[in-house]
Design an enzyme around this catalytic site. Structure first.
Site, PDB file in Angstrom:
ATOM      1  N   ALA A  63      42.987  28.923  39.734  1.00  0.00           N
ATOM      2  CA  ALA A  63      43.094  30.386  39.840  1.00  0.00           C
ATOM      3  C   ALA A  63      43.227  30.980  38.451  1.00  0.00           C
ATOM      4  O   ALA A  63      43.040  30.296  37.443  1.00  0.00           O
ATOM      5  CB  ALA A  63      44.284  30.759  40.705  1.00  0.00           C
ATOM      6  N   ASN A  64      43.512  32.260  38.381  1.00  0.00           N
ATOM      7  CA  ASN A  64      43.763  32.925  37.100  1.00  0.00           C
ATOM      8  C   ASN A  64      44.852  33.961  37.294  1.00  0.00           C
ATOM      9  O   ASN A  64      45.372  34.120  38.394  1.00  0.00           O
ATOM     10  CB  ASN A  64      42.464  33.539  36.569  1.00  0.00           C
ATOM     11  CG  ASN A  64      41.949  34.568  37.534  1.00  0.00           C
ATOM     12  OD1 ASN A  64      42.608  35.562  37.813  1.00  0.00           O
ATOM     13  ND2 ASN A  64      40.773  34.333  38.098  1.00  0.00           N
ATOM     14  N   ARG A  65      45.168  34.702  36.239  1.00  0.00           N
ATOM     15  CA  ARG A  65      46.351  35.553  36.261  1.00  0.00           C
ATOM     16  C   ARG A  65      46.107  36.977  36.758  1.00  0.00           C
ATOM     17  O   ARG A  65      46.897  37.862  36.470  1.00  0.00           O
ATOM     18  CB  ARG A  65      46.971  35.627  34.862  1.00  0.00           C
ATOM     19  CG  ARG A  65      47.537  34.325  34.395  1.00  0.00           C
ATOM     20  CD  ARG A  65      48.294  34.481  33.091  1.00  0.00           C
ATOM     21  NE  ARG A  65      48.620  33.193  32.523  1.00  0.00           N
ATOM     22  CZ  ARG A  65      49.631  32.441  32.947  1.00  0.00           C
ATOM     23  NH1 ARG A  65      50.395  32.855  33.939  1.00  0.00           N
ATOM     24  NH2 ARG A  65      49.857  31.279  32.381  1.00  0.00           N
TER      25      ARG A  65
END
Ligand code: CTP
Ligand code: CA
Length: 225
Positions: A33-35
């Protein structure tokens, strides 16, 4: 509504928005995932609904309430997001704010991956995800106005120009993420179009959303005054 009182009218228009990250499973308990918090995309959906548009919000996994008057479809992966976007067509404008994971695992495991005692991690093979914005850019039902976002840490306008061309978008909202933006409440953006670049001051995400929706309304429903 507030925006309508200020002359921003999108009644009868369908605005399609993606927001948040995507989660790409590695095994049943892990993912890539990412932020992205989803805040900017949700703020844009809120503004579009306030301007009277019919709004479809395709949301990755985020911890945010559904904005009033917005139809929300929750997805996990990039491929689910693409399919939800295509099913939501036609739209008058599409605003692709999601931070789509660029890669997914080639083959997500059915069972939790275990350490094998060798001290060597299991290799993780990745493949590229479909590009949702670029898919819309060449789609038979391409929205009349197609807008992408681009988070950059350097050469912001230059990278955005390249993405505009590569993806067949009308505008790229280029976002300077060299400071504290991911998950924060303010945003410094440049609107990159084929006819030039507009630089906006640092604004709360809600104000970026209102300004962007006012600009969308100017294109879709030009004011008569
Ligand atoms: N985007 C998308 N599908 C993807 C990747 C990106 O729809 N698989 C969209 C994003 O929602 C955004 C725009 O494309 O509107 C730009 O995303 P960005 O990650 O900046 O572009 P990339 O082409 O992935 O380039 P980079 O290598 O800089 O990540
Ligand atoms: Ca990317």
């Amino acid at each position: 509504t507030a925006l309508e009182t200020n002359g921003v009218h999108l009644a009868g228009r369908h605005i399609l928005i993606t927001a948040g990250p995507t989660h790409e499973p590695i095994d049943p308990v892990r993912y890539i995932a990412n932020r992205s918090s989803g805040k900017q995309g949700f703020a844009i959906a809120t503004a579009a609904a306030r301007a009277g548009a019919r709004v479809t919000l395709i949301a990755g996994p985020v911890h945010l309430p559904t904005p009033e008057g917005v139809t929300r479809i929750d997805v996990q992966t990039a491929r689910e997001m693409l399919s939800a976007v295509e099913q939501a067509l036609p739209a008058d404008a599409a605003i692709m704010v999601a931070a789509v994971a660029d890669w997914r695992t080639a083959d997500a495991a059915d069972q939790k991956l275990k350490k094998d005692g060798s001290g060597q991690p299991a290799p993780l093979a990745l493949v590229e995800n479909p590009d949702i914005l670029a898919t819309l850019g060449r789609h038979a039902q391409r929205p009349a106005l197609l807008i992408g976002f681009a988070a950059e840490t350097q050469n912001i306008a230059g990278h955005a120009q390249a993405k505009l061309a590569r993806k067949g978008a009308d505008w790229i909202v280029a976002n300077d993420v060299s400071g504290d933006v991911m998950g924060g409440d303010a945003n410094t953006v440049q609107i990159v179009t084929t006819s030039g670049i507009e630089t906006w001051p640092a604004l709360p995400k809600g104000e970026v959303a209102d300004k962007l929706i006012a600009k969308v309304a100017d294109v879709l429903t030009p004011r008569s005054d």
